[in-house]
Design a protein around this motif. Structure first.
Motif, PDB file in Angstrom:
ATOM      1  N   ALA A 117       0.621  -1.149  -0.262  1.00 49.36           N
ATOM      2  CA  ALA A 117      -0.234  -0.057  -0.371  1.00 49.36           C
ATOM      3  C   ALA A 117       0.911   1.267  -0.005  1.00 49.36           C
ATOM      4  N   LEU A 118       1.835   0.723   1.026  1.00 52.33           N
ATOM      5  CA  LEU A 118       3.004   2.869   0.822  1.00 52.33           C
ATOM      6  C   LEU A 118       3.677   2.443  -0.420  1.00 52.33           C
ATOM      7  N   LEU A 119       3.581   1.164  -1.465  1.00 51.92           N
ATOM      8  CA  LEU A 119       4.772   0.989  -2.966  1.00 51.92           C
ATOM      9  C   LEU A 119       4.015   2.015  -3.513  1.00 51.92           C
ATOM     10  N   ASP A 120       2.955   1.172  -3.673  1.00 56.68           N
ATOM     11  CA  ASP A 120       1.967   1.802  -4.420  1.00 56.68           C
ATOM     12  C   ASP A 120       2.016   3.701  -4.737  1.00 56.68           C
ATOM     13  N   ARG A 121       1.912   3.845  -3.467  1.00 52.20           N
ATOM     14  CA  ARG A 121       1.876   5.729  -3.329  1.00 52.20           C
ATOM     15  C   ARG A 121       3.334   6.705  -3.435  1.00 52.20           C
ATOM     16  N   GLY A 122       3.841   5.224  -4.392  1.00 55.29           N
ATOM     17  CA  GLY A 122       5.297   6.000  -4.154  1.00 55.29           C
ATOM     18  C   GLY A 122       6.425   6.098  -3.186  1.00 55.29           C
ATOM     19  N   GLY A 225       3.859  17.510   5.155  1.00 58.15           N
ATOM     20  CA  GLY A 225       4.556  15.914   3.878  1.00 58.15           C
ATOM     21  C   GLY A 225       4.579  14.704   5.362  1.00 58.15           C
ATOM     22  N   LEU A 226       4.872  15.046   5.943  1.00 53.43           N
ATOM     23  CA  LEU A 226       4.778  13.342   6.787  1.00 53.43           C
ATOM     24  C   LEU A 226       3.789  12.489   6.185  1.00 53.43           C
ATOM     25  N   VAL A 227       4.273  11.614   6.119  1.00 60.59           N
ATOM     26  CA  VAL A 227       2.814  10.421   5.655  1.00 60.59           C
ATOM     27  C   VAL A 227       1.917  10.052   6.643  1.00 60.59           C
ATOM     28  N   VAL A 228       0.875   9.436   6.671  1.00 58.74           N
ATOM     29  CA  VAL A 228       0.227   9.146   8.099  1.00 58.74           C
ATOM     30  C   VAL A 228      -0.764   8.340   7.587  1.00 58.74           C
ATOM     31  N   PHE A 229      -0.425   6.826   8.202  1.00 57.44           N
ATOM     32  CA  PHE A 229      -1.307   5.535   7.973  1.00 57.44           C
ATOM     33  C   PHE A 229      -2.257   4.908   8.813  1.00 57.44           C
ATOM     34  N   ASP A 230      -3.298   5.321   8.610  1.00 55.82           N
ATOM     35  CA  ASP A 230      -4.440   5.242   9.672  1.00 55.82           C
ATOM     36  C   ASP A 230      -4.637   3.559   8.856  1.00 55.82           C
ATOM     37  N   ILE A 231      -4.251   2.379  10.200  1.00 57.40           N
ATOM     38  CA  ILE A 231      -4.765   1.207   9.333  1.00 57.40           C
ATOM     39  C   ILE A 231      -6.524   0.473   9.554  1.00 57.40           C
ATOM     40  N   ILE A 232      -7.151   1.320  10.613  1.00 56.99           N
ATOM     41  CA  ILE A 232      -8.854   1.705  10.321  1.00 56.99           C
ATOM     42  C   ILE A 232      -9.602   1.767   9.043  1.00 56.99           C
ATOM     43  N   THR A 251      -2.137  11.447   2.750  1.00 58.85           N
ATOM     44  CA  THR A 251      -3.069  10.062   4.183  1.00 58.85           C
ATOM     45  C   THR A 251      -3.240   8.733   2.899  1.00 58.85           C
ATOM     46  N   ILE A 252      -2.795   7.633   3.668  1.00 59.25           N
ATOM     47  CA  ILE A 252      -3.206   6.601   3.578  1.00 59.25           C
ATOM     48  C   ILE A 252      -3.857   5.567   4.149  1.00 59.25           C
ATOM     49  N   ASN A 253      -5.786   5.101   3.734  1.00 57.06           N
ATOM     50  CA  ASN A 253      -6.401   4.840   4.928  1.00 57.06           C
ATOM     51  C   ASN A 253      -6.616   3.129   5.211  1.00 57.06           C
ATOM     52  N   GLY A 254      -6.949   2.914   5.879  1.00 55.80           N
ATOM     53  CA  GLY A 254      -7.030   1.259   6.424  1.00 55.80           C
ATOM     54  C   GLY A 254      -7.603   0.115   5.242  1.00 55.80           C
ATOM     55  N   ILE A 255      -7.945   0.921   4.360  1.00 55.72           N
ATOM     56  CA  ILE A 255      -9.139   0.491   3.138  1.00 55.72           C
ATOM     57  C   ILE A 255      -7.929  -0.349   2.420  1.00 55.72           C
ATOM     58  N   ASP A 256      -7.347   0.740   1.991  1.00 61.42           N
ATOM     59  CA  ASP A 256      -5.772   0.352   0.889  1.00 61.42           C
ATOM     60  C   ASP A 256      -4.671  -0.812   1.376  1.00 61.42           C
ATOM     61  N   VAL A 259      -6.998  -3.684   0.865  1.00 68.29           N
ATOM     62  CA  VAL A 259      -7.685  -4.682  -0.071  1.00 68.29           C
ATOM     63  C   VAL A 259      -6.398  -4.903  -0.486  1.00 68.29           C
ATOM     64  N   TRP A 260      -5.004  -4.231  -0.034  1.00 67.50           N
ATOM     65  CA  TRP A 260      -3.432  -4.993  -0.216  1.00 67.50           C
ATOM     66  C   TRP A 260      -2.991  -6.723   0.235  1.00 67.50           C
ATOM     67  N   GLN A 261      -4.114  -6.250   0.593  1.00 67.98           N
ATOM     68  CA  GLN A 261      -3.747  -8.135   1.827  1.00 67.98           C
ATOM     69  C   GLN A 261      -4.113  -8.913   0.613  1.00 67.98           C
ATOM     70  N   GLY A 262      -5.426  -8.685   0.513  1.00 70.10           N
ATOM     71  CA  GLY A 262      -6.418  -9.541  -0.454  1.00 70.10           C
ATOM     72  C   GLY A 262      -5.908  -9.654  -1.647  1.00 70.10           C
ATOM     73  N   ALA A 263      -5.594  -8.755  -2.356  1.00 71.94           N
ATOM     74  CA  ALA A 263      -4.902  -8.548  -3.636  1.00 71.94           C
ATOM     75  C   ALA A 263      -3.436  -9.509  -3.443  1.00 71.94           C
ATOM     76  N   LEU A 264      -2.771  -9.792  -2.758  1.00 68.87           N
ATOM     77  CA  LEU A 264      -1.392 -10.763  -2.701  1.00 68.87           C
ATOM     78  C   LEU A 264      -2.038 -11.984  -2.397  1.00 68.87           C
ATOM     79  N   ALA A 265      -3.052 -12.543  -1.835  1.00 67.61           N
ATOM     80  CA  ALA A 265      -4.150 -13.293  -1.471  1.00 67.61           C
ATOM     81  C   ALA A 265      -4.398 -13.681  -2.759  1.00 67.61           C
ATOM     82  N   PHE A 266      -5.242 -12.921  -3.079  1.00 66.69           N
ATOM     83  CA  PHE A 266      -6.124 -13.663  -5.143  1.00 66.69           C
ATOM     84  C   PHE A 266      -4.817 -13.687  -6.049  1.00 66.69           C
ATOM     85  N   GLU A 267      -3.390 -13.340  -5.909  1.00 70.58           N
ATOM     86  CA  GLU A 267      -2.157 -13.150  -6.711  1.00 70.58           C
ATOM     87  C   GLU A 267      -1.748 -14.616  -6.322  1.00 70.58           C
TER      88      GLU A 267
END
Ligand code: ATR
Length: 292
Positions: A117-122, A225-232, A251-256, A259-267
Protein backbone atom coordinates in the motif's frame (compact mmCIF):
# COMPACT_ATOMS: atom_id res chain seq x y z
CA UNK A 1 -26.29 -9.32 -16.15
CA UNK A 2 -25.99 -13.07 -16.54
CA UNK A 3 -26.33 -15.17 -13.41
CA UNK A 4 -23.11 -16.88 -12.41
CA UNK A 5 -23.26 -20.20 -10.57
CA UNK A 6 -20.48 -22.47 -9.32
CA UNK A 7 -20.06 -25.81 -11.06
CA UNK A 8 -18.11 -29.01 -10.43
CA UNK A 9 -15.04 -27.29 -11.86
CA UNK A 10 -15.22 -24.21 -9.64
CA UNK A 11 -12.13 -23.54 -7.52
CA UNK A 12 -13.10 -22.75 -3.93
CA UNK A 13 -11.39 -20.24 -1.62
CA UNK A 14 -12.62 -18.62 1.57
CA UNK A 15 -11.97 -17.15 4.97
CA UNK A 16 -12.06 -18.69 8.44
CA UNK A 17 -12.62 -16.69 11.63
CA UNK A 18 -14.98 -16.25 14.55
CA UNK A 19 -16.99 -14.04 14.34
CA UNK A 20 -17.13 -13.77 10.55
CA UNK A 21 -20.44 -11.95 9.97
CA UNK A 22 -18.87 -8.60 9.07
CA UNK A 23 -16.08 -9.75 6.77
CA UNK A 24 -15.60 -7.69 3.59
CA UNK A 25 -13.38 -10.29 1.93
CA UNK A 26 -16.11 -12.24 0.04
CA UNK A 27 -17.35 -9.09 -1.70
CA UNK A 28 -13.82 -8.10 -2.65
CA UNK A 29 -12.67 -11.52 -3.91
CA UNK A 30 -15.85 -12.60 -5.71
CA UNK A 31 -15.93 -9.26 -7.57
CA UNK A 32 -12.29 -9.83 -8.55
CA UNK A 33 -12.94 -13.41 -9.72
CA UNK A 34 -15.93 -12.32 -11.85
CA UNK A 35 -13.94 -9.38 -13.24
CA UNK A 36 -11.18 -11.72 -14.37
CA UNK A 37 -13.70 -14.23 -15.73
CA UNK A 38 -12.19 -17.08 -13.73
CA UNK A 39 -14.16 -19.95 -12.26
CA UNK A 40 -13.42 -19.29 -8.58
CA UNK A 41 -15.71 -18.77 -5.57
CA UNK A 42 -14.92 -17.25 -2.14
CA UNK A 43 -16.92 -18.21 0.95
CA UNK A 44 -16.95 -17.16 4.62
CA UNK A 45 -16.62 -19.99 7.18
CA UNK A 46 -17.28 -19.43 10.86
CA UNK A 47 -14.83 -21.79 12.56
CA UNK A 48 -14.67 -22.16 16.33
CA UNK A 49 -11.24 -22.13 17.96
CA UNK A 50 -11.37 -25.80 18.95
CA UNK A 51 -12.02 -26.83 15.32
CA UNK A 52 -9.32 -24.82 13.52
CA UNK A 53 -7.17 -27.92 12.94
CA UNK A 54 -10.04 -29.82 11.32
CA UNK A 55 -10.84 -26.85 9.11
CA UNK A 56 -7.26 -26.36 7.91
CA UNK A 57 -6.51 -30.03 7.30
CA UNK A 58 -9.98 -30.28 5.70
CA UNK A 59 -8.74 -28.00 2.90
CA UNK A 60 -6.99 -31.03 1.47
CA UNK A 61 -10.04 -33.32 1.68
CA UNK A 62 -12.37 -30.69 0.19
CA UNK A 63 -9.81 -29.50 -2.36
CA UNK A 64 -10.06 -25.90 -1.17
CA UNK A 65 -7.43 -23.83 -3.01
CA UNK A 66 -6.94 -21.06 -0.49
CA UNK A 67 -8.06 -19.62 2.80
CA UNK A 68 -7.68 -16.29 4.50
CA UNK A 69 -7.42 -16.48 8.25
CA UNK A 70 -8.75 -13.83 10.58
CA UNK A 71 -9.26 -13.21 14.28
CA UNK A 72 -8.75 -15.26 16.44
CA UNK A 73 -6.99 -17.96 14.37
CA UNK A 74 -3.92 -16.27 12.81
CA UNK A 75 -1.48 -17.87 15.25
CA UNK A 76 -3.21 -21.22 15.87
CA UNK A 77 -3.39 -22.21 12.18
CA UNK A 78 0.38 -22.28 11.93
CA UNK A 79 0.78 -25.67 13.57
CA UNK A 80 -1.44 -27.36 10.97
CA UNK A 81 0.48 -26.11 7.92
CA UNK A 82 3.13 -27.99 5.93
CA UNK A 83 5.26 -24.91 5.18
CA UNK A 84 5.44 -21.34 6.43
CA UNK A 85 6.89 -18.43 4.51
CA UNK A 86 9.89 -16.89 6.31
CA UNK A 87 8.24 -13.48 6.93
CA UNK A 88 5.09 -15.11 8.37
CA UNK A 89 7.32 -17.31 10.53
CA UNK A 90 9.16 -14.29 11.94
CA UNK A 91 5.92 -12.41 12.57
CA UNK A 92 4.40 -15.51 14.15
CA UNK A 93 1.05 -15.15 12.34
CA UNK A 94 -0.51 -16.38 9.09
CA UNK A 95 -3.45 -14.75 7.29
CA UNK A 96 -3.28 -16.57 3.94
CA UNK A 97 -3.02 -20.30 3.19
CA UNK A 98 -2.31 -21.73 -0.26
CA UNK A 99 -3.10 -25.37 -1.03
CA UNK A 100 -0.63 -26.52 -3.71
CA UNK A 101 -1.28 -30.19 -4.49
CA UNK A 102 -2.03 -31.04 -0.84
CA UNK A 103 0.89 -29.00 0.50
CA UNK A 104 -0.43 -26.18 2.69
CA UNK A 105 1.76 -23.06 2.82
CA UNK A 106 1.13 -20.09 5.13
CA UNK A 107 1.87 -16.44 4.32
CA UNK A 108 1.31 -13.09 5.99
CA UNK A 109 -0.17 -10.74 3.40
CA UNK A 110 -1.26 -8.32 6.16
CA UNK A 111 2.40 -7.41 6.39
CA UNK A 112 3.21 -7.49 2.68
CA UNK A 113 -0.12 -5.75 1.90
CA UNK A 114 0.77 -2.91 4.25
CA UNK A 115 4.13 -2.48 2.52
CA UNK A 116 2.54 -2.71 -0.92
CA UNK A 117 0.00 0.00 0.00
CA UNK A 118 2.94 2.33 0.73
CA UNK A 119 4.95 1.35 -2.35
CA UNK A 120 1.87 1.79 -4.53
CA UNK A 121 1.75 5.43 -3.43
CA UNK A 122 5.41 5.86 -4.34
CA UNK A 123 6.61 5.72 -0.74
CA UNK A 124 9.48 3.35 0.05
CA UNK A 125 10.03 3.11 3.83
CA UNK A 126 13.65 1.92 3.42
CA UNK A 127 15.89 4.26 5.41
CA UNK A 128 12.91 6.32 6.63
CA UNK A 129 12.03 7.18 10.24
CA UNK A 130 8.73 5.50 11.04
CA UNK A 131 6.58 5.98 14.14
CA UNK A 132 4.21 3.10 14.90
CA UNK A 133 1.44 3.43 17.48
CA UNK A 134 0.34 0.20 19.15
CA UNK A 135 1.90 -3.15 19.98
CA UNK A 136 -0.87 -5.65 19.16
CA UNK A 137 -1.07 -8.20 16.34
CA UNK A 138 -1.41 -5.61 13.58
CA UNK A 139 1.53 -3.59 14.88
CA UNK A 140 3.64 -6.73 15.04
CA UNK A 141 3.09 -7.58 11.35
CA UNK A 142 3.70 -3.98 10.28
CA UNK A 143 6.78 -3.51 12.48
CA UNK A 144 8.45 -6.69 11.18
CA UNK A 145 7.93 -5.88 7.51
CA UNK A 146 9.12 -2.29 7.98
CA UNK A 147 12.22 -3.43 9.88
CA UNK A 148 12.93 -5.97 7.17
CA UNK A 149 12.63 -3.23 4.55
CA UNK A 150 15.26 -1.19 6.44
CA UNK A 151 13.15 1.49 8.14
CA UNK A 152 14.12 3.04 11.51
CA UNK A 153 11.31 2.32 13.93
CA UNK A 154 9.95 3.94 17.06
CA UNK A 155 7.05 1.92 18.44
CA UNK A 156 4.72 3.38 21.07
CA UNK A 157 2.32 1.76 23.51
CA UNK A 158 0.43 2.93 26.58
CA UNK A 159 2.52 3.04 29.76
CA UNK A 160 0.27 0.44 31.44
CA UNK A 161 1.21 -2.07 28.74
CA UNK A 162 4.74 -0.91 28.06
CA UNK A 163 6.06 -4.48 28.40
CA UNK A 164 4.16 -5.42 25.25
CA UNK A 165 6.02 -2.90 23.13
CA UNK A 166 9.37 -3.59 24.83
CA UNK A 167 9.01 -7.32 24.02
CA UNK A 168 8.07 -6.52 20.42
CA UNK A 169 11.06 -4.22 19.95
CA UNK A 170 13.38 -6.83 21.50
CA UNK A 171 12.06 -9.54 19.20
CA UNK A 172 12.50 -7.44 16.10
CA UNK A 173 16.01 -6.45 17.18
CA UNK A 174 16.96 -10.13 17.30
CA UNK A 175 16.17 -10.68 13.63
CA UNK A 176 16.93 -7.30 12.13
CA UNK A 177 19.84 -4.90 12.04
CA UNK A 178 17.40 -1.99 11.77
CA UNK A 179 17.29 0.51 14.67
CA UNK A 180 14.24 -0.02 16.88
CA UNK A 181 13.18 1.87 19.98
CA UNK A 182 10.16 1.37 22.24
CA UNK A 183 8.54 4.34 23.99
CA UNK A 184 5.61 5.10 26.25
CA UNK A 185 2.72 6.74 24.44
CA UNK A 186 2.41 10.28 25.77
CA UNK A 187 2.31 13.74 24.24
CA UNK A 188 5.86 14.68 25.20
CA UNK A 189 7.42 11.58 23.62
CA UNK A 190 5.22 11.83 20.54
CA UNK A 191 6.06 15.49 20.02
CA UNK A 192 9.78 14.83 20.23
CA UNK A 193 9.78 11.83 17.87
CA UNK A 194 7.26 13.17 15.33
CA UNK A 195 9.29 16.32 14.90
CA UNK A 196 11.77 14.39 12.84
CA UNK A 197 9.64 11.47 11.52
CA UNK A 198 8.81 10.63 7.89
CA UNK A 199 5.93 8.20 8.39
CA UNK A 200 3.32 7.76 11.16
CA UNK A 201 1.30 4.54 11.39
CA UNK A 202 -1.72 4.15 13.65
CA UNK A 203 -1.95 0.46 14.55
CA UNK A 204 -4.08 1.07 17.65
CA UNK A 205 -7.87 0.88 17.69
CA UNK A 206 -8.15 4.55 18.70
CA UNK A 207 -10.64 6.30 16.37
CA UNK A 208 -12.39 3.12 15.27
CA UNK A 209 -16.19 3.09 15.03
CA UNK A 210 -18.10 3.79 17.27
CA UNK A 211 -15.46 6.01 18.94
CA UNK A 212 -14.98 8.11 15.81
CA UNK A 213 -14.26 11.35 17.68
CA UNK A 214 -11.09 9.95 19.23
CA UNK A 215 -7.60 10.33 17.79
CA UNK A 216 -4.26 8.95 18.98
CA UNK A 217 -2.30 12.08 17.92
CA UNK A 218 -3.21 15.70 18.69
CA UNK A 219 -3.75 17.88 15.61
CA UNK A 220 -0.91 20.22 16.60
CA UNK A 221 1.64 17.39 16.26
CA UNK A 222 0.79 16.67 12.61
CA UNK A 223 2.79 18.42 9.90
CA UNK A 224 2.85 18.93 6.19
CA UNK A 225 4.80 16.30 4.27
CA UNK A 226 4.44 13.60 6.95
CA UNK A 227 2.95 10.34 5.63
CA UNK A 228 0.05 9.33 7.90
CA UNK A 229 -1.16 5.74 7.50
CA UNK A 230 -4.17 4.79 9.64
CA UNK A 231 -4.91 1.06 9.35
CA UNK A 232 -8.49 1.57 10.59
CA UNK A 233 -11.00 1.28 7.72
CA UNK A 234 -14.20 1.80 9.68
CA UNK A 235 -14.83 4.73 9.43
CA UNK A 236 -13.18 5.11 6.03
CA UNK A 237 -11.85 8.51 7.14
CA UNK A 238 -10.85 8.55 10.79
CA UNK A 239 -10.41 11.77 12.73
CA UNK A 240 -6.64 11.23 12.45
CA UNK A 241 -6.85 11.03 8.64
CA UNK A 242 -9.10 14.11 8.43
CA UNK A 243 -6.78 16.16 10.63
CA UNK A 244 -3.69 14.91 8.80
CA UNK A 245 -5.24 16.11 5.52
CA UNK A 246 -5.91 19.51 7.14
CA UNK A 247 -2.28 19.68 8.25
CA UNK A 248 -1.07 19.00 4.71
CA UNK A 249 0.14 15.45 5.40
CA UNK A 250 0.03 12.63 2.83
CA UNK A 251 -2.66 10.19 3.98
CA UNK A 252 -3.31 6.49 3.42
CA UNK A 253 -6.30 4.79 5.03
CA UNK A 254 -7.02 1.25 6.18
CA UNK A 255 -8.90 0.31 3.01
CA UNK A 256 -5.60 0.31 1.13
CA UNK A 257 -4.07 -2.22 3.52
CA UNK A 258 -7.24 -4.35 3.50
CA UNK A 259 -7.37 -4.36 -0.30
CA UNK A 260 -3.66 -5.03 -0.78
CA UNK A 261 -3.62 -7.96 1.66
CA UNK A 262 -6.54 -9.36 -0.35
CA UNK A 263 -4.91 -8.62 -3.69
CA UNK A 264 -1.69 -10.42 -2.72
CA UNK A 265 -3.69 -13.46 -1.52
CA UNK A 266 -5.70 -13.40 -4.78
CA UNK A 267 -2.48 -13.45 -6.79
CA UNK A 268 -1.15 -16.45 -4.86
CA UNK A 269 -4.35 -18.46 -5.44
CA UNK A 270 -4.97 -17.52 -9.07
CA UNK A 271 -1.48 -16.66 -10.38
CA UNK A 272 -3.13 -13.65 -12.04
CA UNK A 273 -2.75 -9.95 -11.39
CA UNK A 274 -5.43 -8.71 -8.98
CA UNK A 275 -7.85 -5.98 -10.17
CA UNK A 276 -6.88 -3.77 -7.23
CA UNK A 277 -8.97 -0.73 -8.18
CA UNK A 278 -12.12 -2.76 -8.58
CA UNK A 279 -11.49 -4.50 -5.24
CA UNK A 280 -11.12 -1.10 -3.61
CA UNK A 281 -14.35 0.20 -5.13
CA UNK A 282 -16.29 -2.88 -3.99
CA UNK A 283 -14.94 -2.73 -0.42
CA UNK A 284 -15.66 1.00 -0.19
CA UNK A 285 -19.23 0.48 -1.43
CA UNK A 286 -19.78 -2.31 1.11
CA UNK A 287 -18.40 -0.15 3.94
CA UNK A 288 -20.46 2.86 2.97
CA UNK A 289 -23.53 0.59 2.85
CA UNK A 290 -22.73 -0.58 6.41
CA UNK A 291 -22.41 3.02 7.62
CA UNK A 292 -25.93 3.88 6.45
P1 ATR B 1 -4.73 -5.82 16.83
O1 ATR B 1 -4.53 -7.29 16.76
O2 ATR B 1 -5.76 -5.29 15.87
O3 ATR B 1 -3.46 -5.07 16.76
P2 ATR B 1 -4.84 -5.60 19.72
O4 ATR B 1 -3.89 -6.74 19.87
O5 ATR B 1 -6.03 -5.55 20.61
O6 ATR B 1 -5.43 -5.54 18.25
O7 ATR B 1 -3.99 -4.24 19.84
C1 ATR B 1 -4.59 -3.00 19.89
C2 ATR B 1 -3.54 -1.92 20.14
O8 ATR B 1 -4.25 -0.68 20.33
C3 ATR B 1 -2.72 -2.12 21.42
O9 ATR B 1 -1.42 -1.61 21.23
C4 ATR B 1 -3.49 -1.29 22.43
O10 ATR B 1 -2.72 -0.84 23.52
P3 ATR B 1 -2.56 -1.75 24.86
O11 ATR B 1 -1.52 -2.78 24.55
O12 ATR B 1 -2.13 -0.75 25.87
O13 ATR B 1 -3.92 -2.34 25.14
C5 ATR B 1 -3.87 -0.12 21.57
N1 ATR B 1 -4.98 0.65 22.19
C6 ATR B 1 -6.27 0.26 22.30
N2 ATR B 1 -6.99 1.25 22.89
C7 ATR B 1 -6.12 2.28 23.15
C8 ATR B 1 -6.25 3.58 23.72
N3 ATR B 1 -7.43 4.04 24.17
N4 ATR B 1 -5.14 4.36 23.78
C9 ATR B 1 -3.94 3.93 23.32
N5 ATR B 1 -3.76 2.70 22.75
C10 ATR B 1 -4.83 1.89 22.67
Amino acid sequence: MTFWSPSGRTVVCGIIGDPIEHTLSPVMHNAAFRDKGIDYLYLPFRVKSERVGEAVVGMKALNIKGLNVTIPHKVTVMKYLDKIDSVAEKIGAVNTIVNGNDVLTGYNTDASGFLQALLDRGIDPAGKKVVILGAGGASRAISFILAERGAYLTIFNRAVNFKRVKDLADRISQISTSEIQALELNRENLERVLDDADILVNATSVGMSPDINETPVAYGLLKSGLVVFDIIYNPVKTRLIKEAEMAGAITINGIDMLVWQGALAFEKWTEQKAPVNLMKIEVTKALEGNEK
